[in-house]
Motif scaffolding. Structure first.
Motif, PDB file in Angstrom:
ATOM      1  N   ARG A   1     -52.111 -42.917 -62.879  1.00  0.00           N
ATOM      2  CA  ARG A   1     -50.761 -42.400 -62.529  1.00  0.00           C
ATOM      3  C   ARG A   1     -49.792 -42.755 -63.872  1.00  0.00           C
ATOM      4  NH1 ARG A   1     -47.776 -44.547 -57.430  1.00  0.00           N
ATOM      5  NH2 ARG A   1     -49.422 -45.908 -57.708  1.00  0.00           N
ATOM      6  N   LEU A   2     -49.310 -41.805 -64.365  1.00  0.00           N
ATOM      7  CA  LEU A   2     -48.195 -42.105 -65.207  1.00  0.00           C
ATOM      8  C   LEU A   2     -46.922 -41.689 -64.626  1.00  0.00           C
ATOM      9  CD1 LEU A   2     -49.918 -40.641 -68.598  1.00  0.00           C
ATOM     10  CD2 LEU A   2     -49.995 -43.060 -67.780  1.00  0.00           C
ATOM     11  N   SER A   3     -45.981 -42.439 -64.446  1.00  0.00           N
ATOM     12  CA  SER A   3     -44.874 -42.166 -63.909  1.00  0.00           C
ATOM     13  C   SER A   3     -43.649 -42.950 -64.478  1.00  0.00           C
ATOM     14  CB  SER A   3     -44.740 -42.763 -62.334  1.00  0.00           C
ATOM     15  OG  SER A   3     -46.033 -42.384 -61.651  1.00  0.00           O
ATOM     16  N   SER A   4     -42.615 -42.576 -63.975  1.00  0.00           N
ATOM     17  CA  SER A   4     -41.203 -43.331 -64.649  1.00  0.00           C
ATOM     18  C   SER A   4     -40.918 -44.753 -64.085  1.00  0.00           C
ATOM     19  CB  SER A   4     -39.920 -42.571 -64.163  1.00  0.00           C
ATOM     20  OG  SER A   4     -40.032 -41.356 -64.865  1.00  0.00           O
ATOM     21  N   GLN A   5     -40.269 -45.372 -64.970  1.00  0.00           N
ATOM     22  CA  GLN A   5     -40.111 -46.923 -64.450  1.00  0.00           C
ATOM     23  C   GLN A   5     -39.264 -46.728 -63.211  1.00  0.00           C
ATOM     24  OE1 GLN A   5     -41.021 -49.540 -66.369  1.00  0.00           O
ATOM     25  NE2 GLN A   5     -42.393 -48.129 -67.473  1.00  0.00           N
ATOM     26  N   ASP A   6     -39.501 -47.733 -62.523  1.00  0.00           N
ATOM     27  CA  ASP A   6     -38.842 -48.202 -61.027  1.00  0.00           C
ATOM     28  C   ASP A   6     -37.486 -48.656 -61.288  1.00  0.00           C
ATOM     29  OD1 ASP A   6     -40.621 -46.781 -59.409  1.00  0.00           O
ATOM     30  OD2 ASP A   6     -41.702 -48.646 -58.999  1.00  0.00           O
TER      31      ASP A   6
ATOM     32  N   LYS B   1     -35.002 -43.283 -72.751  1.00  0.00           N
ATOM     33  CA  LYS B   1     -36.364 -42.856 -73.353  1.00  0.00           C
ATOM     34  C   LYS B   1     -37.542 -43.560 -72.809  1.00  0.00           C
ATOM     35  CE  LYS B   1     -38.686 -40.932 -77.659  1.00  0.00           C
ATOM     36  NZ  LYS B   1     -38.583 -41.089 -79.127  1.00  0.00           N
ATOM     37  N   ALA B   2     -37.307 -44.795 -72.997  1.00  0.00           N
ATOM     38  CA  ALA B   2     -38.556 -45.689 -72.431  1.00  0.00           C
ATOM     39  C   ALA B   2     -38.783 -45.816 -70.967  1.00  0.00           C
ATOM     40  CB  ALA B   2     -37.895 -47.232 -72.888  1.00  0.00           C
ATOM     41  N   THR B   3     -37.891 -45.182 -70.330  1.00  0.00           N
ATOM     42  CA  THR B   3     -38.241 -45.264 -68.781  1.00  0.00           C
ATOM     43  C   THR B   3     -39.173 -44.052 -68.455  1.00  0.00           C
ATOM     44  OG1 THR B   3     -36.139 -43.800 -68.106  1.00  0.00           O
ATOM     45  CG2 THR B   3     -35.929 -46.222 -68.269  1.00  0.00           C
ATOM     46  N   VAL B   4     -39.202 -43.001 -69.108  1.00  0.00           N
ATOM     47  CA  VAL B   4     -39.880 -41.875 -68.813  1.00  0.00           C
ATOM     48  C   VAL B   4     -41.428 -41.560 -69.545  1.00  0.00           C
ATOM     49  CG1 VAL B   4     -38.056 -40.466 -68.039  1.00  0.00           C
ATOM     50  CG2 VAL B   4     -38.853 -40.153 -70.256  1.00  0.00           C
ATOM     51  N   ILE B   5     -42.329 -41.045 -69.221  1.00  0.00           N
ATOM     52  CA  ILE B   5     -43.574 -40.736 -69.848  1.00  0.00           C
ATOM     53  C   ILE B   5     -43.496 -39.624 -71.054  1.00  0.00           C
ATOM     54  CG2 ILE B   5     -46.009 -39.904 -69.593  1.00  0.00           C
ATOM     55  CD1 ILE B   5     -45.159 -42.491 -68.346  1.00  0.00           C
ATOM     56  N   HIS B   6     -44.313 -39.861 -72.185  1.00  0.00           N
ATOM     57  CA  HIS B   6     -44.158 -39.018 -73.294  1.00  0.00           C
ATOM     58  C   HIS B   6     -45.616 -38.697 -73.816  1.00  0.00           C
ATOM     59  CE1 HIS B   6     -39.906 -39.488 -74.035  1.00  0.00           C
ATOM     60  NE2 HIS B   6     -39.939 -40.992 -73.503  1.00  0.00           N
TER      61      HIS B   6
END
Length: 327
Positions: free
Chosen positions: A290-295, A306-311
């Motif tokens: 699972r690749l998800s955004s940071q909580d 940019k670092a909080t979401v998947i690329h």
């Protein structure tokens, strides 16, 4: 087939449905004279007037409740949230009224309402304007939830949502409005409960939706050149999930990567894993990735945001890691 921007595809869908059905109306902040924050309702006020394209005060709970009442009388309101985050102010109306009234009235009322608008992580919109509310609404009984991802599916899904007799939460991503695509000039509708197989493959099933569809495609373009053969499924319907399409793919690939912009804790991916374990566990050769955004609340700072979401690079690496498993 003419090229069209996503926001224009949504406008065309709304215009076409308003033209053929006088019970369809639009309610929201700045939807009338201004044409909507992202111009989805541009030109509709001049064509249909104040009673069918209704500018409201900044009071989401009030105008959402009014729209639900209108739906109970037989009208088909489309509620535009200037930003989907603001609809948290109408959470009571959406959950206790829109989702429940058909059931608590013993079927005496239907609630044909569409609640739509922009959401997701934009470009430095700040925490309160960068929320992903799909998981908030997914727990509410009685709702259908759809996330469009292209001009083509945006138009077909919105037309189907307007005609549906159930309340539909319709998510649009703030960064996809200027996405351009050829779409048919003739009328078409798309089912609200079906996923789309974007690419067929045999190595791994990648489940995604909304803006992340495009990040996945970027990653897969590179992976294919390197000899990998991923299958991409755009969920489209977040409630109900099209578990049949998902399971059919898993029976072929035996591996799953979920890519979402939703939060990891209790997000759409968490529900996907639960349903996959219930319906397709015996076909898995590897735990679901699972690749998800940071909580965390989305930072305003661009680099932190940019670092909080998947690329795409993270997706590419996850596929390589899961495909390296030797059974």
């Amino acid at each position: 087939m003419p090229k069209i921007l996503l926001f224009d595809a949504l406008r065309e869908a709304t215009d076409e449905e308003m033209e053929i059905n006088s019970k369809v109306l639009v309610i929201g902040e700045d939807v009338g004279h201004y044409g909507g924050s992202y111009k989805v309702t541009r030109g509709l006020h001049a064509k249909y007037g104040d009673l069918r394209v209704l500018d409201t005060p900044i009071a989401e709970n009030s105008f959402t409740g009014m729209a639900i009442g209108a739906a109970m009388t037989g009208l088909r309101p489309i509620v535009e949230g200037m930003n989907m985050s603001f609809l948290l102010l109408a959470f009571n109306q959406i959950s206790n009224n829109a989702g429940m009234l058909r059931y608590t009235s013993g079927g005496n009322f239907t609630i044909p309402i569409v609640i739509r608008g922009p959401g997701g992580v934009g470009r430095q919109l700040g925490a309160e304007h960068s929320q992903r509310l799909e998981a908030y609404f997914q727990a509410i009984p009685g709702l259908k939830i759809v996330a469009c991802s292209t001009p083509y599916n945006a138009k077909g899904l919105l037309k189907a949502a307007i005609r549906d007799n159930n309340p539909v939460i319709f998510f649009e991503h703030v960064l996809l409005y200027n996405l351009q695509e050829d779409i048919p000039s003739e009328e078409y509708l798309l089912p609200l409960d079906k996923a789309e197989i974007v690419r067929y493959g045999k190595d791994v099933t990648i489940l995604t939706y909304s803006r992340m569809r495009h990040h996945v495609i970027q990653a897969v373009d590179i992976l294919v050149r390197q000899g990998y053969d991923p299958e991409i499924i755009d969920l489209i319907s977040l409630k109900p999930l099209d578990i049949d399409t998902i399971c059919t793919s898993i029976k072929k690939t035996h591996k799953v990567v979920i890519v979402e912009e939703c939060m990891k804790t209790a997000g759409i991916g968490a529900e996907l894993i639960a349903q996959i374990n219930e319906n397709a566990f015996d076909y898995l050769d590897h735990p679901v990735v699972r690749l998800s955004s940071q909580d965390i609340p989305t930072p305003y700072n661009g680099l932190l945001e940019k670092a909080t979401v998947i690329h795409p690079q993270q997706i590419e690496q996850a596929v390589k890691d899961i495909c390296s498993l030797v059974v």
